[in-house]
Each structure stands twice: as structure tokens, then as C-alpha cells.
Design an enzyme around this catalytic site. Structure first.
Site, PDB file in Angstrom:
ATOM      1  N   ARG A 137      90.751  54.064  29.775  1.00  0.00           N
ATOM      2  CA  ARG A 137      91.327  53.479  30.619  1.00  0.00           C
ATOM      3  C   ARG A 137      93.009  53.728  30.655  1.00  0.00           C
ATOM      4  O   ARG A 137      93.686  53.732  29.785  1.00  0.00           O
ATOM      5  CB  ARG A 137      91.460  52.148  30.607  1.00  0.00           C
ATOM      6  CG  ARG A 137      92.317  51.068  31.309  1.00  0.00           C
ATOM      7  CD  ARG A 137      91.601  49.894  31.616  1.00  0.00           C
ATOM      8  NE  ARG A 137      92.684  49.260  32.557  1.00  0.00           N
ATOM      9  CZ  ARG A 137      92.894  47.972  32.857  1.00  0.00           C
ATOM     10  NH1 ARG A 137      92.004  47.220  31.968  1.00  0.00           N
ATOM     11  NH2 ARG A 137      93.537  47.592  33.714  1.00  0.00           N
TER      12      ARG A 137
ATOM     13  N   ARG B 148      89.203  51.950  37.194  1.00  0.00           N
ATOM     14  CA  ARG B 148      89.312  52.021  35.868  1.00  0.00           C
ATOM     15  C   ARG B 148      88.146  52.416  35.243  1.00  0.00           C
ATOM     16  O   ARG B 148      87.181  52.198  35.791  1.00  0.00           O
ATOM     17  CB  ARG B 148      90.083  50.670  35.243  1.00  0.00           C
ATOM     18  CG  ARG B 148      89.001  49.432  35.409  1.00  0.00           C
ATOM     19  CD  ARG B 148      89.333  48.387  36.520  1.00  0.00           C
ATOM     20  NE  ARG B 148      90.661  48.321  36.791  1.00  0.00           N
ATOM     21  CZ  ARG B 148      91.376  47.207  36.453  1.00  0.00           C
ATOM     22  NH1 ARG B 148      90.879  46.162  35.681  1.00  0.00           N
ATOM     23  NH2 ARG B 148      92.636  47.055  36.847  1.00  0.00           N
TER      24      ARG B 148
ATOM     25  N   ASP C  25      87.288  47.966  31.906  1.00  0.00           N
ATOM     26  CA  ASP C  25      88.223  46.916  31.774  1.00  0.00           C
ATOM     27  C   ASP C  25      87.309  45.904  31.104  1.00  0.00           C
ATOM     28  O   ASP C  25      86.200  45.510  31.348  1.00  0.00           O
ATOM     29  CB  ASP C  25      88.409  46.157  33.392  1.00  0.00           C
ATOM     30  CG  ASP C  25      89.483  45.309  33.318  1.00  0.00           C
ATOM     31  OD1 ASP C  25      90.171  44.781  32.388  1.00  0.00           O
ATOM     32  OD2 ASP C  25      89.124  44.374  34.232  1.00  0.00           O
TER      33      ASP C  25
ATOM     34  N   ASP D 174      87.802  41.841  29.944  1.00  0.00           N
ATOM     35  CA  ASP D 174      88.561  40.579  30.228  1.00  0.00           C
ATOM     36  C   ASP D 174      87.965  39.453  29.197  1.00  0.00           C
ATOM     37  O   ASP D 174      86.740  39.310  29.375  1.00  0.00           O
ATOM     38  CB  ASP D 174      88.475  40.018  31.455  1.00  0.00           C
ATOM     39  CG  ASP D 174      89.437  41.004  32.488  1.00  0.00           C
ATOM     40  OD1 ASP D 174      90.252  41.613  32.070  1.00  0.00           O
ATOM     41  OD2 ASP D 174      89.338  41.092  33.887  1.00  0.00           O
TER      42      ASP D 174
HETATM   43  N1  LIG Z   1      92.160  36.469  29.434  1.00  0.00           N
HETATM   44  C1  LIG Z   1      92.562  37.437  29.536  1.00  0.00           C
HETATM   45  N2  LIG Z   1      91.878  38.535  28.945  1.00  0.00           N
HETATM   46  C2  LIG Z   1      92.466  39.781  29.160  1.00  0.00           C
HETATM   47  N3  LIG Z   1      93.774  40.026  29.356  1.00  0.00           N
HETATM   48  C3  LIG Z   1      94.406  38.996  29.629  1.00  0.00           C
HETATM   49  C4  LIG Z   1      93.969  37.705  29.637  1.00  0.00           C
HETATM   50  N4  LIG Z   1      94.871  36.811  29.667  1.00  0.00           N
HETATM   51  C5  LIG Z   1      96.168  37.563  29.887  1.00  0.00           C
HETATM   52  N5  LIG Z   1      95.948  39.034  29.757  1.00  0.00           N
HETATM   53  C6  LIG Z   1      96.885  40.185  29.625  1.00  0.00           C
HETATM   54  O1  LIG Z   1      96.608  40.601  31.134  1.00  0.00           O
HETATM   55  C7  LIG Z   1      97.166  41.792  30.936  1.00  0.00           C
HETATM   56  C8  LIG Z   1      96.691  42.780  32.266  1.00  0.00           C
HETATM   57  O2  LIG Z   1      95.349  42.895  31.949  1.00  0.00           O
HETATM   58  P1  LIG Z   1      94.474  44.068  32.930  1.00  0.00           P
HETATM   59  O3  LIG Z   1      95.134  45.195  33.039  1.00  0.00           O
HETATM   60  O4  LIG Z   1      93.167  44.186  32.310  1.00  0.00           O
HETATM   61  O5  LIG Z   1      94.539  43.168  34.378  1.00  0.00           O
HETATM   62  P2  LIG Z   1      93.496  43.512  35.374  1.00  0.00           P
HETATM   63  O6  LIG Z   1      92.131  43.718  34.720  1.00  0.00           O
HETATM   64  O7  LIG Z   1      94.088  44.632  36.115  1.00  0.00           O
HETATM   65  O8  LIG Z   1      93.776  42.229  36.281  1.00  0.00           O
HETATM   66  P3  LIG Z   1      93.037  40.934  35.921  1.00  0.00           P
HETATM   67  O9  LIG Z   1      93.932  40.188  34.880  1.00  0.00           O
HETATM   68  O10 LIG Z   1      93.295  40.175  37.257  1.00  0.00           O
HETATM   69  O11 LIG Z   1      91.666  40.877  35.648  1.00  0.00           O
HETATM   70  C9  LIG Z   1      96.936  42.363  29.814  1.00  0.00           C
HETATM   71  O12 LIG Z   1      97.901  43.095  28.987  1.00  0.00           O
HETATM   72  C10 LIG Z   1      96.617  41.146  28.662  1.00  0.00           C
HETATM   73  O13 LIG Z   1      97.619  40.872  27.712  1.00  0.00           O
HETATM   74  N1  LIG Z   2      84.332  44.187  42.109  1.00  0.00           N
HETATM   75  C1  LIG Z   2      85.189  44.156  41.083  1.00  0.00           C
HETATM   76  N2  LIG Z   2      86.594  44.120  41.660  1.00  0.00           N
HETATM   77  C2  LIG Z   2      87.594  44.020  40.686  1.00  0.00           C
HETATM   78  C3  LIG Z   2      87.321  44.206  39.468  1.00  0.00           C
HETATM   79  C4  LIG Z   2      86.077  44.285  38.963  1.00  0.00           C
HETATM   80  O1  LIG Z   2      85.827  44.501  37.786  1.00  0.00           O
HETATM   81  N3  LIG Z   2      84.872  44.421  39.945  1.00  0.00           N
HETATM   82  N4  LIG Z   2      88.267  44.084  38.678  1.00  0.00           N
HETATM   83  C5  LIG Z   2      89.428  43.779  38.921  1.00  0.00           C
HETATM   84  C6  LIG Z   2      90.846  43.520  38.044  1.00  0.00           C
HETATM   85  O2  LIG Z   2      90.258  42.925  36.866  1.00  0.00           O
HETATM   86  C7  LIG Z   2      89.978  43.865  40.286  1.00  0.00           C
HETATM   87  N5  LIG Z   2      88.805  43.891  41.248  1.00  0.00           N
END
Ligand SMILES: Nc1ncnc2c1ncn2[C@@H]1O[C@H](COP(=O)(O)OP(=O)(O)OP(=O)(O)O)[C@@H](O)[C@H]1O
Ligand SMILES: Nc1nc2c(c(=O)[nH]1)N=C(CO)CN2
Length: 182
Positions: free
Chosen positions: A91, A100, A103, A105
Site C-alpha cells: 500500500r 489502494r 486498507d 481499518d
Molecule cells: N480506527 C482507525 N483505524 C485505522 N486507522 C485509524 C483509525 N483511527 C485513526 N486512524 C489513523 O488514520 C490514518 C489514515 O488512515 P488511512 O490512510 O487508512 O485512511 P483512509 O483509509 O484513506 O481513510 P479512512 O480513515 O476514512 O478510512 C492512519 O494513519 C491512522 O493512524
Molecule cells: N467502496 C469503497 N469506498 C471506499 C473505501 C472502501 O474500502 N470501499 N475506502 C475508503 C477509504 O477508507 C474510501 N472509499
């Protein structure tokens, strides 16, 4: 025990998404790496859904899924393992909400609330995202004790039909570390 682990274990929910390369293969490899980590057992995996991109829309369709894990790591330890797996699987961060290879989360962890720059728990956008809620609905047990089932069911009812997603496959992955397999 390392700096990030505790003597107790708890359950946590992780949402996974991928929209570059061999998406299914990458998701399965991420599961395998999570499960092989000594302090993490993957207990249950959801179906896999193909979903329209949300946020930044000019990108390929995603595959999304979620898993329930048992871990003796604290939330930061678990997050670091997840970020290491993202890195190992290639990634690269370019665009916020952009494409990506994978990912991961951290969505929810039994009894844990965090609000720091590094980690917000429960995940702040979980209730807005059908690509997170539909997989969670598959795997959160009806008698889950920390309230996640109620949160998920209420959010699904609010959002139903507002985000394009369809069932892609049932998950065929099996845990190697869960006591009775999965
Ligand atoms: N619950 C969580 N899970 C994962 N990352 C988190 C969380 N809370 C805060 N973060 C922080 O968010 C930052 C960005 O994460 P990431 O690049 O995966 O975001 P994204 O997937 O693009 O967007 P989103 O956060 O909306 O899913 C990471 O550096 C991490 O430290
Ligand atoms: N359908 C879909 N859309 C996204 C996704 C994802 O996992 N699925 N993740 C994102 C950032 O976390 C932003 N948008």
C-alpha cells in the site's frame, strides 16, 4: 508479553478493502498474515462484497470484507500490525480515500474508546459506510455484549440502498490458529 500486549484478550473488528491488483488474493493474504501473527486469531470472516467507491469516486470498484479477531494486543499494538501488513502488501498513500492494494481499518474493540491523532475508536466513519456495515452485519453475533450489533443494525436501516454494493463471494478462507478452525 511485549509492550503492546496485555494478559487479557479481547475481540476486535477489522474492515478490509482493496481496489488495485488481484483484490481477492490480497485480501486473503492480509487475513493469513493477521492470523499468523502470534497475538492475533481470526475467528470469523464475512462475505466479500464488490462496492462502488465512496469519497473519491474516480477509481476502480472495491472488494470489501470484515473479520472478527481475538487478540491480546492493545488497540495501538493491533493497529501497528495492521499498518505493517498494509505496507508489506504494497500500500502506498497518494490520494485521501484513493485507490489502494489493501486498507485495514480498526472498527471496534470490546470496551475500548480512543481519540488520539493516531487512533479513533470506534472508527469515526463506520456508521456512514455500507461497505463496512454490510460485512459487519454478517459477523457480529446477535448476543455481542459491547453494543456493536445495535449500532450496526441501526446504521444499516438508516443507510439501506444508499451505497452500491453486491455480494461477490462467500469467504472460503479458514483460520489456521483458531482452536476449531473457522
Ligand atoms: N480506527 C482507525 N483505524 C485505522 N486507522 C485509524 C483509525 N483511527 C485513526 N486512524 C489513523 O488514520 C490514518 C489514515 O488512515 P488511512 O490512510 O487508512 O485512511 P483512509 O483509509 O484513506 O481513510 P479512512 O480513515 O476514512 O478510512 C492512519 O494513519 C491512522 O493512524
Ligand atoms: N467502496 C469503497 N469506498 C471506499 C473505501 C472502501 O474500502 N470501499 N475506502 C475508503 C477509504 O477508507 C474510501 N472509499
Amino acid at each position: 508479553m511485549n509492550a503492546h500486549s496485555t494478559s487479557d484478550s479481547s475481540e476486535a473488528y477489522i474492515a478490509l478493502g482493496a481496489n488495485l491488483g488481484d483484490r481477492e488474493d490480497t485480501l486473503m493474504e492480509a487475513l493469513r498474515r493477521l492470523d499468523e501473527f502470534p497475538d492475533i486469531t481470526v475467528l470469523h470472516c464475512s462475505n466479500i462484497y464488490e462496492t462502488e467507491p465512496v469519497g473519491y469516486v474516480d477509481q476502480p470498484l472495491f472488494l470489501n470484507m470484515a473479520v472478527r479477531v481475538r487478540t491480546s494486543l492493545n488497540p495501538y499494538g493491533l493497529l501497528h500490525v495492521m499498518q505493517q501488513i498494509e505496507k508489506e502488501l504494497g500500500r502506498v498513500r497518494h490520494i485521501r480515500w484513493g485507490p489502494r492494494t489493501v486498507d485495514l481499518d480498526l472498527i471496534w474493540m470490546e470496551g475500548q474508546k480512543e481519540d488520539t491523532e493516531e487512533l479513533i475508536l470506534p472508527h469515526p466513519r463506520m456508521e456512514e459506510r455500507m461497505f463496512v456495515l454490510a460485512p459487519l452485519k454478517d459477523i457480529v453475533p446477535a448476543d455481542e455484549s459491547s453494543g456493536l450489533r445495535t449500532v450496526v443494525m441501526a446504521a444499516v436501516e438508516r443507510l439501506d440502498g444508499k451505497e452500491g454494493l453486491q455480494l461477490w463471494k462467500t469467504c472460503s478462507w479458514r483460520s489456521v490458529s483458531a482452536p476449531s478452525g473457522n
